[in-house]
Design a protein around this motif. Sequence first.
Motif, mmCIF file in Angstrom:
data_model
loop_
_atom_site.group_PDB
_atom_site.id
_atom_site.type_symbol
_atom_site.label_atom_id
_atom_site.label_comp_id
_atom_site.label_asym_id
_atom_site.label_seq_id
_atom_site.Cartn_x
_atom_site.Cartn_y
_atom_site.Cartn_z
ATOM 1 N N LEU A 1 4.829 3.110 10.568
ATOM 2 C CA LEU A 1 5.388 2.178 11.568
ATOM 3 C C LEU A 1 5.649 0.724 11.007
ATOM 4 O O LEU A 1 4.396 0.583 10.994
ATOM 5 C CB LEU A 1 4.896 1.941 12.671
ATOM 6 N N LYS A 2 6.619 0.191 10.888
ATOM 7 C CA LYS A 2 6.825 -1.191 10.075
ATOM 8 C C LYS A 2 7.453 -2.364 10.944
ATOM 9 O O LYS A 2 8.114 -1.669 11.842
ATOM 10 C CB LYS A 2 7.600 -0.864 9.268
ATOM 11 N N ASP A 3 6.970 -3.380 11.832
ATOM 12 C CA ASP A 3 8.069 -4.428 12.486
ATOM 13 C C ASP A 3 7.321 -5.807 11.334
ATOM 14 O O ASP A 3 6.684 -5.938 10.696
ATOM 15 C CB ASP A 3 6.396 -4.510 13.926
ATOM 16 N N GLU A 4 7.983 -6.432 12.496
ATOM 17 C CA GLU A 4 8.269 -7.772 11.667
ATOM 18 C C GLU A 4 7.793 -8.400 13.285
ATOM 19 O O GLU A 4 8.418 -10.296 12.940
ATOM 20 C CB GLU A 4 10.109 -8.115 11.768
ATOM 21 N N GLY A 5 6.268 -7.941 13.309
ATOM 22 C CA GLY A 5 5.726 -9.481 13.817
ATOM 23 C C GLY A 5 4.509 -10.417 13.093
ATOM 24 O O GLY A 5 5.193 -10.968 12.369
ATOM 25 N N ILE A 6 4.203 -10.624 14.169
ATOM 26 C CA ILE A 6 3.344 -12.223 13.068
ATOM 27 C C ILE A 6 2.059 -11.624 12.422
ATOM 28 O O ILE A 6 1.341 -12.591 11.456
ATOM 29 C CB ILE A 6 1.758 -12.594 14.447
ATOM 30 N N GLY A 7 1.717 -10.566 11.986
ATOM 31 C CA GLY A 7 0.799 -10.414 10.739
ATOM 32 C C GLY A 7 -0.908 -9.743 11.095
ATOM 33 O O GLY A 7 -0.622 -10.584 11.989
ATOM 34 N N ILE A 8 -1.244 -9.749 10.605
ATOM 35 C CA ILE A 8 -2.582 -9.467 10.632
ATOM 36 C C ILE A 8 -3.382 -10.327 8.959
ATOM 37 O O ILE A 8 -2.941 -9.922 7.884
ATOM 38 C CB ILE A 8 -3.555 -8.073 11.063
ATOM 39 N N GLN A 9 -3.858 -11.300 9.463
ATOM 40 C CA GLN A 9 -4.813 -11.867 8.240
ATOM 41 C C GLN A 9 -5.486 -11.120 7.432
ATOM 42 O O GLN A 9 -5.966 -9.521 8.362
ATOM 43 C CB GLN A 9 -6.066 -12.789 8.392
ATOM 44 N N LYS A 10 -5.392 -11.034 6.424
ATOM 45 C CA LYS A 10 -5.970 -9.888 5.225
ATOM 46 C C LYS A 10 -7.748 -9.577 5.970
ATOM 47 O O LYS A 10 -8.646 -8.493 5.509
ATOM 48 C CB LYS A 10 -6.237 -10.310 3.950
ATOM 49 N N SER A 11 -8.059 -10.830 6.091
ATOM 50 C CA SER A 11 -9.883 -10.949 6.077
ATOM 51 C C SER A 11 -10.048 -10.277 7.427
ATOM 52 O O SER A 11 -11.375 -9.460 7.599
ATOM 53 C CB SER A 11 -10.573 -12.525 5.926
ATOM 54 N N ASN B 1 -4.021 4.064 7.124
ATOM 55 C CA ASN B 1 -3.807 3.373 6.710
ATOM 56 C C ASN B 1 -3.238 1.537 7.608
ATOM 57 O O ASN B 1 -1.874 2.030 7.991
ATOM 58 C CB ASN B 1 -2.877 3.147 5.211
ATOM 59 N N VAL B 2 -3.738 0.754 6.687
ATOM 60 C CA VAL B 2 -2.692 -0.539 7.736
ATOM 61 C C VAL B 2 -2.512 -0.908 6.907
ATOM 62 O O VAL B 2 -3.412 -1.717 5.758
ATOM 63 C CB VAL B 2 -3.927 -1.297 8.331
ATOM 64 N N ASP B 3 -1.258 -2.149 6.461
ATOM 65 C CA ASP B 3 -1.017 -2.930 5.571
ATOM 66 C C ASP B 3 -0.343 -4.154 6.082
ATOM 67 O O ASP B 3 0.469 -3.895 7.093
ATOM 68 C CB ASP B 3 -0.216 -2.475 4.125
ATOM 69 N N SER B 4 -0.741 -5.847 6.201
ATOM 70 C CA SER B 4 -0.433 -6.600 6.650
ATOM 71 C C SER B 4 -0.257 -7.956 5.990
ATOM 72 O O SER B 4 -1.080 -8.038 4.902
ATOM 73 C CB SER B 4 -1.028 -6.982 7.770
ATOM 74 N N LYS B 5 0.795 -8.816 6.282
ATOM 75 C CA LYS B 5 1.429 -10.182 5.788
ATOM 76 C C LYS B 5 1.563 -10.880 7.180
ATOM 77 O O LYS B 5 2.838 -10.331 8.251
ATOM 78 C CB LYS B 5 2.350 -10.066 5.422
ATOM 79 N N ILE B 6 0.817 -12.738 7.298
ATOM 80 C CA ILE B 6 0.418 -13.351 8.537
ATOM 81 C C ILE B 6 2.940 -13.699 8.067
ATOM 82 O O ILE B 6 3.195 -14.122 6.597
ATOM 83 C CB ILE B 6 -0.551 -14.143 7.939
ATOM 84 N N GLY B 7 3.447 -13.606 9.285
ATOM 85 C CA GLY B 7 4.051 -14.370 8.976
ATOM 86 C C GLY B 7 5.282 -12.932 8.397
ATOM 87 O O GLY B 7 6.841 -13.329 8.343
ATOM 88 N N VAL B 8 4.921 -12.172 8.505
ATOM 89 C CA VAL B 8 6.275 -10.781 7.559
ATOM 90 C C VAL B 8 6.207 -9.592 8.684
ATOM 91 O O VAL B 8 7.446 -9.248 8.456
ATOM 92 C CB VAL B 8 6.299 -10.562 5.770
ATOM 93 N N GLY B 9 4.891 -9.480 8.719
ATOM 94 C CA GLY B 9 4.786 -8.267 9.753
ATOM 95 C C GLY B 9 3.805 -7.206 9.192
ATOM 96 O O GLY B 9 2.630 -7.516 8.605
ATOM 97 N N SER B 10 3.215 -5.839 9.787
ATOM 98 C CA SER B 10 2.611 -5.185 9.920
ATOM 99 C C SER B 10 2.898 -3.353 9.593
ATOM 100 O O SER B 10 4.164 -3.311 9.870
ATOM 101 C CB SER B 10 1.771 -5.380 10.862
ATOM 102 N N LYS B 11 2.388 -2.648 8.667
ATOM 103 C CA LYS B 11 2.953 -1.472 8.178
ATOM 104 C C LYS B 11 1.594 -0.679 8.809
ATOM 105 O O LYS B 11 0.467 -0.464 7.770
ATOM 106 C CB LYS B 11 3.641 -0.987 6.972
ATOM 107 N N PHE B 12 1.358 0.025 9.758
ATOM 108 C CA PHE B 12 0.704 1.447 9.937
ATOM 109 C C PHE B 12 1.189 3.041 8.936
ATOM 110 O O PHE B 12 2.418 3.238 9.954
ATOM 111 C CB PHE B 12 0.590 1.470 11.566
ATOM 112 N N GLU B 13 0.566 3.440 8.698
ATOM 113 C CA GLU B 13 0.775 4.657 8.231
ATOM 114 C C GLU B 13 -0.472 5.692 8.267
ATOM 115 O O GLU B 13 -1.332 5.514 8.302
ATOM 116 C CB GLU B 13 0.857 4.285 6.599
ATOM 117 N N ILE B 14 0.123 6.714 9.295
ATOM 118 C CA ILE B 14 -0.608 8.359 10.163
ATOM 119 C C ILE B 14 -0.001 9.063 8.847
ATOM 120 O O ILE B 14 0.587 9.788 8.896
ATOM 121 C CB ILE B 14 -0.914 8.060 11.141
#
Length: 425
Positions: free
Chosen positions: A356-366, A408-421
């Motif tokens: 699932l990939k979105d174009e949301g606000i993203g999540i800080q790496k920390s 698994n989760v990957d995210s970048k601020i201002g780009v969006g998040s990706k959740f992989e199940i």
Amino acid sequence: MKKKFGIKTRILLGFGLFIIAVINIFLYFFYLLTEKSFINSIKTNIEKNYESIKKTLDNQEGYIINIPSKDLDEIKSLGLFIHLGKEDQEIMKNYNLGYYFYGDNIIFRGDYKGYNILIGKNISDFLSYKSKILELMLFADFLGVIIIVMMIYFITNRLLRPLLNLSKYISKYDIEKDKSLVKNNYGDSEIGLITDAINNLISKSKSILESQKRFIQDSNHELKTPLMQIDTNIEILEEKITDKNILKKLENIKKSTENINKIVSNLGFILREENKSYSLEKINIKNYIENLVKNFDNLLQEKNISINIISYFNLELENNTYFLDRLFGNLIQNSISYNKGNSKIDIEIFENKIILKDEGIGIQKSELENIFNRFYRNQDSCIYNKEGNGLGLTIVKKICDDFSWKINVDSKIGVGSKFEIIFKD
């Protein structure tokens, strides 16, 4: 991420370097003592013969000096060479008085009664010996590294193996799922005492965790009745009251009650000991997600967000919609809530995973490592005034763990998040 040296590696390096340094210091001092002794013996012989030549000069006159044969024999036996003459000072100006090295020779120049006296010895054998000493030092370094590392490896491996085994066991220990404590196989040794201390901490943590669970379960049970009463009374009031301002306030109370009900329901789900007791059925994931997305039509229209379901494989899962609703419902809800709008959400279905990939606000790496913790809300959710109770992703993670799925989760601020199940094979 930088890889750090383990304790065993650091001990090996430390001891190895220390022993090598000791060997080098010993060989270096041995070399210095040998060199000093050798040079001193040469100087002693040279000075002895220099004094003998001075006596000869005291007893003889003339340009040609006859050195007694016994002195010549002694000089020859010592490997010395000698030059005696009255050369012009211009010729001898490059030769300093005293000792100096010339090529492979050590030479002493004296000036006595106008005579230039040169006495020397070829030390090429000693220089060769010196070179061998240096080679020996290098060989000792190389051999020392191998021997010392091997010895210390076996010693430290034997000493640290129990601690490393304990560390591996603790790193995999789940305080909620593992019922037993850490087995102490080391008695009253240092490792045994550490094991007992860890077990003591685990026991206290389990006790605190159980107390928290009981409190939440009791609170969960006690809250249900008053919440039902509030809902019932709101419905009665809505039928009897016509004042729009009051009705609006009742609507706000109703929404707040619904949020509390949702929290109570989520807490009950998280604390449920066994979620796999529900009957399982074969579910076509593409059809299921298409139907689930319809529940979010109003939210999607408000923010002008489109959801694209892309199926690369006709995936079917043995599961129950009770779990899938909470799993994918929470992920889709978050993708919509933490989204500025005018964007899209892609749900890709593969043979053994869903992305699932979105174009949301993203999540800080920390913050990525904390997003599955109970009641955790990232900083950006506060900045954007997003409502939530911090339990949605906790439920997602619990469902994945219960069915041995990986998330698994990957995210970048201002780009969006990706959740992989990833589903188990």
